[in-house]
Scaffold this active site. Structure first.
Site, short mmCIF file in Angstrom:
data_model
loop_
_atom_site.label_atom_id
_atom_site.label_comp_id
_atom_site.label_asym_id
_atom_site.label_seq_id
_atom_site.Cartn_x
_atom_site.Cartn_y
_atom_site.Cartn_z
N CYS A 97 4.42 4.14 9.71
CA CYS A 97 5.30 4.17 8.34
C CYS A 97 6.29 3.57 8.40
CB CYS A 97 5.67 5.90 8.11
SG CYS A 97 6.58 6.80 9.02
N ASP A 134 19.28 14.43 8.81
CA ASP A 134 18.12 14.22 9.32
C ASP A 134 17.98 16.00 10.22
OD1 ASP A 134 14.88 14.45 8.92
OD2 ASP A 134 14.88 13.53 11.13
N SER A 152 14.36 14.67 -6.81
CA SER A 152 13.70 15.12 -6.14
C SER A 152 12.19 14.92 -6.49
CB SER A 152 14.30 16.65 -5.86
OG SER A 152 13.13 17.26 -4.64
N CYS A 247 3.89 5.70 -5.74
CA CYS A 247 4.45 6.00 -7.06
C CYS A 247 5.28 4.82 -8.02
CB CYS A 247 6.16 6.87 -5.79
SG CYS A 247 7.53 6.94 -7.81
N LYS A 298 2.31 10.49 24.24
CA LYS A 298 1.17 11.17 24.10
C LYS A 298 0.71 10.86 22.37
CE LYS A 298 -0.99 15.92 25.35
NZ LYS A 298 -0.30 16.83 25.74
#
Length: 376
Positions: A97, A134, A152, A247, A298
């Site tokens: 991403c 974060d 938001s 968007c 993994k």
């Protein structure tokens, strides 16, 4: 201390160190957020990666002595790769991403916030600061919304008028009483494109996300991917951008302000098969600088196997058979077994029949059975 003048100086300084947007908020408890978080917890919608203590997430005074204000920052990141490599039969590619392109944004933002802290401490005797990106206790989005960085959105991202939702967020609590900024008015209107496009229905309603169904979350898990999601992740090896790319506020948005955020095409859209052969050391050398590497190799390898199955890439069959027979990790063996069935062919079927007799792990054997079921 003239905090109004200091605020102007902070804003001016922030531009010199590459902060694209800055806002100021009160340190009052986030009471509305608290109710939402409690509801999320009751519904089982949390990812498990968050700070567990809701009180710490909504009350700055629990994590900082006598907070007077919070400074929110945003950095715009690119949404397009220049000359992206194209996948093709025999050389399929996955994709990370956009928030994982370039250098890990945690490192970039912490550096900016550290410089901002030094500036404040130089200007104000006794200045105290606590920065987070974060993984801190506070909600980056709630702080950014209150500080006027953006609103938001229904896709649960902060959408800025200037940069759309393609921004990294961070914040700093301080004992300096800055005048708060005014929040930005919600501009989503009646649009619900993000809700409609979500591949797994993770966006339950406007602004409400069931994180456990979100592909971004699912690609970071380390266990078997539930069957209902295996066909949904496509060639994503880390994260998901569907609710951002759809968007309208992101249309035409693509900023390349920060060299360290520039995507390395071969890392952002890597060949899938070579990922399966990486040692831990090679994985760190190849992807360790990216945010998407934080869970180790993994999950990325598991997702790469599912992506090869998505493409029904027959050239990957020998490599998947090798994994099925030799890999020490049951999840990876089992996922390879499922993928071989999805791809099909006599070679794959023979390998699965043999593996069914040899496999001792019950969960891996169950995935092999699922692979064999494709031949029925």
């Amino acid at each position: 201390m003239d905090t109004a003048e200091l605020k102007k100086e902070v804003i001016a300084f922030s531009k010199t160190i590459g902060i694209d947007k800055i806002g100021f908020a009160s340190p009052d408890p986030f009471t509305e957020l608290k109710q939402r978080l409690i509801r999320q917890q009751e519904l089982g919608y949390q990812s498990g990666f968050e700070e567990k203590d809701i009180e710490k997430r909504v009350n700055p005074s629990l994590i900082f002595d006598s907070p007077q204000s919070i400074i929110a920052v945003a950095l715009a990141y690119p949404s397009k790769i220049k000359n992206p490599p194209k996948g093709k039969k025999g050389a399929r590619r996955g994709i990370f991403c956009r928030a994982s392109w370039g250098e890990d944004y945690h490192t970039i933002l912490r550096d900016k916030l550290s410089k901002l802290e030094d500036f404040l401490k130089e200007k104000v005797e006794g200045a105290r600061c606590k920065s987070m990106v974060d993984t801190g206790e506070l909600s980056d989005r709630a702080v950014a919304e209150r500080a006027g960085i953006g609103w938001s959105g229904k896709n649960c991202s902060i959408i800025t008028p200037e940069f759309g939702s393609y921004v990294y967020l961070g914040e700093m609590i301080t004992n300096i009483p800055f005048e708060p900024d005014t929040p930005v008015e919600d501009q989503c209107g009646d649009c619900r494109k993000c809700l409609d496009v979500c591949p797994t229905g993770a966006l339950v309603s406007a602004g409400q996300l069931n994180a456990k169904r979100c592909i971004s979350f699912l690609t970071q898990t380390k266990d078997y991917l539930p069957d209902e999601f295996k066909g949904k992740i496509g060639n994503r090896v880390y994260g998901c951008d569907s609710c951002q790319t759809i968007c309208p506020k992101n249309k035409g948005i693509d900023f390349h302000f920060h060299e360290e955020m520039e995507p390395e095409p071969e890392a952002a859209k890597p060949l899938l098969e070579p990922i399966l052969r990486l040692s831990n050391r090679a994985f760190k050398e190849r992807f360790g600088h990216m945010a998407g590497s934080w869970r180790g190799k993994k999950p990325i390898q598991r997702n790469a196997i599912i992506a090869l199955a998505h493409f029904k890439e027959e050239s990957a069959v020998p490599e998947l058979i090798r994994i099925l027979q030799e890999d020490p990790r049951p999840v990876i063996r089992g996922t390879a077994g499922w993928a071989l069935g999805k791809i099909g062919g006599e070679e794959a079927k023979a390998a699965l029949l043999s593996a069914r007799e040899q496999e001792e792990d019950p969960d891996a054997r169950n995935e092999i059975e699922k692979g064999l079921a494709f031949f029925d």
